[in-house]
Design an enzyme around this catalytic site. Structure first.
Site, PDB file in Angstrom:
ATOM      1  N   ASP A 141      33.919  52.748  40.387  1.00 15.63           N
ATOM      2  CA  ASP A 141      35.138  52.140  39.854  1.00 15.63           C
ATOM      3  C   ASP A 141      34.815  51.105  38.792  1.00 15.63           C
ATOM      4  OD1 ASP A 141      37.952  50.242  41.237  1.00 15.63           O
ATOM      5  OD2 ASP A 141      37.851  51.745  39.622  1.00 15.63           O
ATOM      6  N   LYS A 144      33.872  53.195  32.827  1.00 20.92           N
ATOM      7  CA  LYS A 144      34.004  54.656  32.996  1.00 20.92           C
ATOM      8  C   LYS A 144      32.846  55.408  32.346  1.00 20.92           C
ATOM      9  CE  LYS A 144      37.272  52.935  35.058  1.00 20.92           C
ATOM     10  NZ  LYS A 144      36.906  52.523  36.441  1.00 20.92           N
ATOM     11  N   ASP A 169      37.049  56.715  41.020  1.00 16.98           N
ATOM     12  CA  ASP A 169      38.391  56.324  40.614  1.00 16.98           C
ATOM     13  C   ASP A 169      38.581  56.642  39.124  1.00 16.98           C
ATOM     14  OD1 ASP A 169      40.317  53.249  40.367  1.00 16.98           O
ATOM     15  OD2 ASP A 169      40.963  55.280  40.841  1.00 16.98           O
ATOM     16  N   ASN A 170      39.843  56.795  38.697  1.00 23.31           N
ATOM     17  CA  ASN A 170      40.199  56.866  37.272  1.00 23.31           C
ATOM     18  C   ASN A 170      39.657  58.069  36.537  1.00 23.31           C
ATOM     19  OD1 ASN A 170      39.308  53.548  37.652  1.00 23.31           O
ATOM     20  ND2 ASN A 170      41.441  54.122  37.352  1.00 23.31           N
ATOM     21  N   GLU A 199      47.267  53.092  39.470  1.00 22.93           N
ATOM     22  CA  GLU A 199      47.762  52.012  40.333  1.00 22.93           C
ATOM     23  C   GLU A 199      49.040  51.377  39.784  1.00 22.93           C
ATOM     24  OE1 GLU A 199      44.583  52.353  39.391  1.00 22.93           O
ATOM     25  OE2 GLU A 199      43.855  50.632  38.310  1.00 22.93           O
TER      26      GLU A 199
HETATM   27  O1  LIG Z   1      36.125  46.116  32.694  1.00 25.75           O
HETATM   28  C1  LIG Z   1      35.206  46.053  33.465  1.00 25.75           C
HETATM   29  N1  LIG Z   1      35.171  46.638  34.687  1.00 25.75           N
HETATM   30  C2  LIG Z   1      36.366  47.274  35.181  1.00 25.75           C
HETATM   31  C3  LIG Z   1      36.161  48.756  35.217  1.00 25.75           C
HETATM   32  N2  LIG Z   1      37.456  49.356  35.578  1.00 25.75           N
HETATM   33  C4  LIG Z   1      38.298  49.685  34.617  1.00 25.75           C
HETATM   34  O2  LIG Z   1      38.002  49.523  33.449  1.00 25.75           O
HETATM   35  C5  LIG Z   1      39.643  50.233  34.995  1.00 25.75           C
HETATM   36  C6  LIG Z   1      40.627  50.332  34.009  1.00 25.75           C
HETATM   37  C7  LIG Z   1      41.902  50.814  34.325  1.00 25.75           C
HETATM   38  C8  LIG Z   1      42.939  50.913  33.266  1.00 25.75           C
HETATM   39  C9  LIG Z   1      43.833  51.979  33.250  1.00 25.75           C
HETATM   40  C10 LIG Z   1      44.818  52.063  32.278  1.00 25.75           C
HETATM   41  C11 LIG Z   1      44.901  51.084  31.314  1.00 25.75           C
HETATM   42  F1  LIG Z   1      45.877  51.156  30.372  1.00 25.75           F
HETATM   43  C12 LIG Z   1      44.000  50.011  31.317  1.00 25.75           C
HETATM   44  C13 LIG Z   1      43.028  49.915  32.287  1.00 25.75           C
HETATM   45  C14 LIG Z   1      42.216  51.201  35.631  1.00 25.75           C
HETATM   46  C15 LIG Z   1      41.225  51.118  36.614  1.00 25.75           C
HETATM   47  O3  LIG Z   1      41.503  51.503  37.913  1.00 25.75           O
HETATM   48  C16 LIG Z   1      39.944  50.655  36.305  1.00 25.75           C
HETATM   49  O4  LIG Z   1      39.023  50.628  37.319  1.00 25.75           O
HETATM   50  C17 LIG Z   1      34.002  45.309  33.137  1.00 25.75           C
HETATM   51  C18 LIG Z   1      34.058  44.269  32.247  1.00 25.75           C
HETATM   52  C19 LIG Z   1      32.902  43.597  31.989  1.00 25.75           C
HETATM   53  O5  LIG Z   1      32.851  42.560  31.172  1.00 25.75           O
HETATM   54  N3  LIG Z   1      31.769  43.980  32.604  1.00 25.75           N
HETATM   55  C20 LIG Z   1      31.801  45.006  33.470  1.00 25.75           C
HETATM   56  N4  LIG Z   1      32.886  45.678  33.768  1.00 25.75           N
HETATM   57 MG   LIG Z   2      39.727  51.814  38.976  1.00 28.26          MG
END
Ligand SMILES: O=C(NCCNC(=O)c1cc(-c2ccc(F)cc2)cc(O)c1O)c1cc(O)ncn1
Ligand SMILES: [Mg+2]
Length: 215
Positions: A141, A144, A169-170, A199
């Site tokens: 999760d 991606k 997920d996703n 979600e």
């Molecule tokens: O953004 C970091 N992790 C979150 C990964 N998860 C996601 O990006 C994520 C995004 C979405 C999502 C879906 C639609 C939309 F319009 C916008 C976002 C949904 C989800 O369910 C996720 O799980 C991150 C930052 C950082 O600085 N270092 C390491 N990781």
């Molecule tokens: Mg997610």
């Protein structure tokens, strides 16, 4: 804005949830994200699918890639029997700081090891550092574009063995096309798509469950 969204999520937990009651923490976060501010927790609909997979696998060691505020960490840890644990990796220190407090509020800190760092750097140290032989369940999760390289890294490190279940997920939104193609076409995985929704929205999303068949 003065506070961050994760900080506002933690405040909602501290206001609405009961210390030591994981379900009240889950309910508080879902209510806040549905009625106040959307946030990227796996959520209640996909969360129920996550629950059913955790119950089916009854894992002893779980790896979660991407902690964020700890919502899915709490969902997983609350279902684990004594002696089982979830190791969760988070790259972003601000997310990790909030997640530690959410996990503590839920009373599940004894079942959780939160590791701050990049998945690509931490995975090779899992065996040595945590005495992990292989993971029974991996919940992907995080970023991606890291799903596929980290899956290959887990294979190379011998942390995925016959019977290990990957739950991603996703896979539709934001989407993980290269990962999906890999697990669906590889003769070494048995994959199943659980259709659901992003979600707290009506957009399509889903979870892909892939069982490793061994070499
Ligand atoms: O953004 C970091 N992790 C979150 C990964 N998860 C996601 O990006 C994520 C995004 C979405 C999502 C879906 C639609 C939309 F319009 C916008 C976002 C949904 C989800 O369910 C996720 O799980 C991150 C930052 C950082 O600085 N270092 C390491 N990781
Ligand atoms: Mg997610």
């Amino acid at each position: 804005t003065r506070t961050s969204r994760p900080q506002r999520i933690l405040k909602a937990v501290q206001r609405k949830a009961t210390v030591g009651d994981p379900q009240s923490v889950i309910t508080a976060i879902d209510h806040f994200c549905r009625h106040r501010e959307w946030a990227m927790n796996v959520g209640d609909e996909k969360g129920s699918i996550l629950d059913s997979v955790v119950n089916e696998v009854s894992p002893v060691t779980v790896l979660e890639l991407g902690t964020y505020c700890g919502y899915s960490t709490v969902r997983i840890a609350r279902l684990l029997p004594p002696g089982a644990c979830v190791i969760t990796l988070e790259f972003n220190p601000d997310y990790a700081a909030i997640a530690r407090q959410v996990i503590k509020w839920s009373g599940l800190e004894d079942k959780v090891q939160l590791v701050e760092g990049a998945s690509g750097d931490c995975i090779p140290w899992m065996k040595e550092h945590f005495g992990v032989q292989a993971f029974d369940l991996v919940f992907l999760d995080h970023w991606k574009e890291r799903y596929l390289p980290d899956t290959k890294l887990l294979e190379e490190c011998g942390l995925i063995q016959k019977g290990t279940v990957l739950l991603a997920d996703n896979v539709i939104c934001p989407g993980t096309p290269d990962y999906l193609e890999y697990v669906r076409n590889s003769p070494r995985y048995n994959s199943h798509y659980y259709r659901s929704h992003l979600e707290y929205t009506k957009a399509e999303d889903g979870l892909e469950k892939s069982v490793f068949l061994g070499y």
